[in-house]
Design a protein around this motif. Sequence first.
Motif, mmCIF file in Angstrom:
data_model
loop_
_atom_site.group_PDB
_atom_site.id
_atom_site.type_symbol
_atom_site.label_atom_id
_atom_site.label_comp_id
_atom_site.label_asym_id
_atom_site.label_seq_id
_atom_site.Cartn_x
_atom_site.Cartn_y
_atom_site.Cartn_z
ATOM 1 N N VAL A 52 16.052 -123.795 -58.197
ATOM 2 C CA VAL A 52 16.123 -122.751 -57.178
ATOM 3 C C VAL A 52 15.232 -121.569 -57.563
ATOM 4 N N VAL A 53 15.267 -121.178 -58.834
ATOM 5 C CA VAL A 53 14.441 -120.051 -59.292
ATOM 6 C C VAL A 53 12.953 -120.383 -59.163
ATOM 7 N N THR A 54 12.541 -121.569 -59.633
ATOM 8 C CA THR A 54 11.125 -121.930 -59.543
ATOM 9 C C THR A 54 10.701 -122.134 -58.092
ATOM 10 N N ASP A 55 11.612 -122.638 -57.262
ATOM 11 C CA ASP A 55 11.297 -122.775 -55.832
ATOM 12 C C ASP A 55 11.049 -121.410 -55.194
ATOM 13 N N LEU A 56 11.887 -120.436 -55.537
ATOM 14 C CA LEU A 56 11.703 -119.083 -55.000
ATOM 15 C C LEU A 56 10.355 -118.508 -55.431
ATOM 16 N N TRP A 68 4.386 -126.325 -40.460
ATOM 17 C CA TRP A 68 5.781 -126.457 -40.058
ATOM 18 C C TRP A 68 6.022 -127.703 -39.225
ATOM 19 N N SER A 69 5.029 -128.160 -38.493
ATOM 20 C CA SER A 69 5.232 -129.371 -37.681
ATOM 21 C C SER A 69 5.495 -130.580 -38.564
ATOM 22 N N VAL A 70 4.805 -130.661 -39.705
ATOM 23 C CA VAL A 70 5.053 -131.744 -40.658
ATOM 24 C C VAL A 70 6.449 -131.604 -41.263
ATOM 25 N N LEU A 71 6.820 -130.385 -41.633
ATOM 26 C CA LEU A 71 8.142 -130.165 -42.216
ATOM 27 C C LEU A 71 9.265 -130.522 -41.250
ATOM 28 N N TRP A 72 9.102 -130.166 -39.975
ATOM 29 C CA TRP A 72 10.169 -130.437 -39.011
ATOM 30 C C TRP A 72 10.332 -131.929 -38.764
ATOM 31 N N ARG A 73 9.284 -132.717 -39.005
ATOM 32 C CA ARG A 73 9.427 -134.174 -38.905
ATOM 33 C C ARG A 73 10.117 -134.736 -40.148
ATOM 34 N N LEU A 74 9.902 -134.105 -41.282
ATOM 35 C CA LEU A 74 10.399 -134.621 -42.559
ATOM 36 C C LEU A 74 11.850 -134.217 -42.834
ATOM 37 N N TYR A 164 -1.233 -128.253 -48.234
ATOM 38 C CA TYR A 164 -0.443 -129.277 -48.913
ATOM 39 C C TYR A 164 0.504 -128.641 -49.926
ATOM 40 N N VAL A 165 -0.018 -127.764 -50.776
ATOM 41 C CA VAL A 165 0.801 -127.133 -51.816
ATOM 42 C C VAL A 165 1.906 -126.282 -51.185
ATOM 43 N N SER A 166 1.550 -125.510 -50.144
ATOM 44 C CA SER A 166 2.528 -124.632 -49.492
ATOM 45 C C SER A 166 3.620 -125.439 -48.801
ATOM 46 N N THR A 167 3.225 -126.466 -48.070
ATOM 47 C CA THR A 167 4.194 -127.285 -47.340
ATOM 48 C C THR A 167 5.116 -128.012 -48.299
ATOM 49 N N ARG A 168 4.570 -128.526 -49.390
ATOM 50 C CA ARG A 168 5.375 -129.231 -50.395
ATOM 51 C C ARG A 168 6.363 -128.268 -51.047
ATOM 52 N N ALA A 169 5.913 -127.057 -51.369
ATOM 53 C CA ALA A 169 6.797 -126.072 -52.005
ATOM 54 C C ALA A 169 7.973 -125.728 -51.098
ATOM 55 N N TRP A 170 7.704 -125.538 -49.817
ATOM 56 C CA TRP A 170 8.768 -125.189 -48.883
ATOM 57 C C TRP A 170 9.712 -126.354 -48.625
ATOM 58 N N ALA A 171 9.193 -127.576 -48.637
ATOM 59 C CA ALA A 171 10.055 -128.751 -48.459
ATOM 60 C C ALA A 171 11.084 -128.821 -49.581
ATOM 61 N N PHE A 172 10.633 -128.662 -50.823
ATOM 62 C CA PHE A 172 11.561 -128.725 -51.944
ATOM 63 C C PHE A 172 12.521 -127.543 -51.941
ATOM 64 N N ILE A 174 13.740 -125.857 -49.340
ATOM 65 C CA ILE A 174 14.774 -126.032 -48.310
ATOM 66 C C ILE A 174 15.750 -127.133 -48.713
ATOM 67 N N ILE A 175 15.249 -128.244 -49.234
ATOM 68 C CA ILE A 175 16.129 -129.349 -49.622
ATOM 69 C C ILE A 175 17.023 -128.943 -50.794
ATOM 70 N N ASN A 176 16.466 -128.256 -51.764
ATOM 71 C CA ASN A 176 17.290 -127.832 -52.904
ATOM 72 C C ASN A 176 18.375 -126.840 -52.489
ATOM 73 N N LEU A 177 18.076 -125.980 -51.528
ATOM 74 C CA LEU A 177 19.116 -125.085 -51.018
ATOM 75 C C LEU A 177 20.244 -125.877 -50.361
ATOM 76 N N MET A 178 19.884 -126.948 -49.658
ATOM 77 C CA MET A 178 20.898 -127.799 -49.035
ATOM 78 C C MET A 178 21.780 -128.483 -50.083
ATOM 79 N N LYS A 179 21.219 -128.741 -51.249
ATOM 80 C CA LYS A 179 21.966 -129.449 -52.289
ATOM 81 C C LYS A 179 22.965 -128.543 -53.009
ATOM 82 N N VAL A 180 22.755 -127.229 -52.975
ATOM 83 C CA VAL A 180 23.616 -126.315 -53.715
ATOM 84 C C VAL A 180 25.085 -126.431 -53.297
ATOM 85 N N PRO A 181 25.430 -126.286 -51.994
ATOM 86 C CA PRO A 181 26.856 -126.405 -51.635
ATOM 87 C C PRO A 181 27.405 -127.807 -51.889
ATOM 88 N N LEU A 182 26.550 -128.829 -51.777
ATOM 89 C CA LEU A 182 26.990 -130.195 -52.046
ATOM 90 C C LEU A 182 27.377 -130.363 -53.508
#
Length: 242
Positions: A52-56, A68-74, A164-172, A174-182
């Motif tokens: 989470v810290v490195t993602d931030l 964002w169009s690629v992210l919304w599909r993924l 590519y780098v920006s989209t990949r960073a944001w994908a991880f 958002i997904i890691n934030l979803m994993k926190v409550p889980l």
Amino acid sequence: MLDISFVVLLIAGLITGFSKFSVGGMGLLILPIVMIAFPGPEALGILMPLYVVTDLMAVFSYRKNINWSVLWRLLPLAFLGVFVGGKLLAGLDASQFVYILGVIVIAMILLGLYLDFRPAGFMRKPIMAYGMGFLGGVVSTTANAAGPLFSLFLLEQKLDKTTYVSTRAWAFFIINLMKVPLYISLGLLSVSTAKISVMAFPGLLIGSFIGYHFLKKVNPVQFKWLVRILSCMAAFKLFLFS
């Protein structure tokens, strides 16, 4: 004599920071290293604050040129994959988790080799975004090893390097934030595991600094093969102790 837990966490933090701010690709190593001192699924919870810290830090550094169009599909099916991955984790004991992690690490190495030598134009088909999103969510939740999957998908979207780098960073992120409550609901992430995670932060800061300043001096091809060899060794060690 240094405590083995502190040494392991320091190394894990160092690799996490270096990987995030340099050539990447070292994610397959981090969880097996932590499991030297903390065997079993609880290692996932110990690592989560580091991610989470490195993602931030990454999304702050790469806050422009996100596709964002690629992210919304993924992402929609990635969220479902996170949920399914959580269900799988809930049903695994420590030995099963170790074995499955070894299988996933080997599978991701083989996927990386495929990506090197074979074209993957089929990844541009819309349905593949949903499949890769779901599979990436499962693998990220159960093994923190979805990097090769998302790289395979994003590289075939013909994005420029910055996007590519920006989209990949944001994908991880958002997904890691979803994993926190889980992870909290599964008992993998708690106040006690967060206190353990703090021991890795000095290594995280040092690794980030080294990765950022020495990126241009690293030979990506040689480094990639070194990581694959080390990851294979880590996977075989997991099999021996499963």
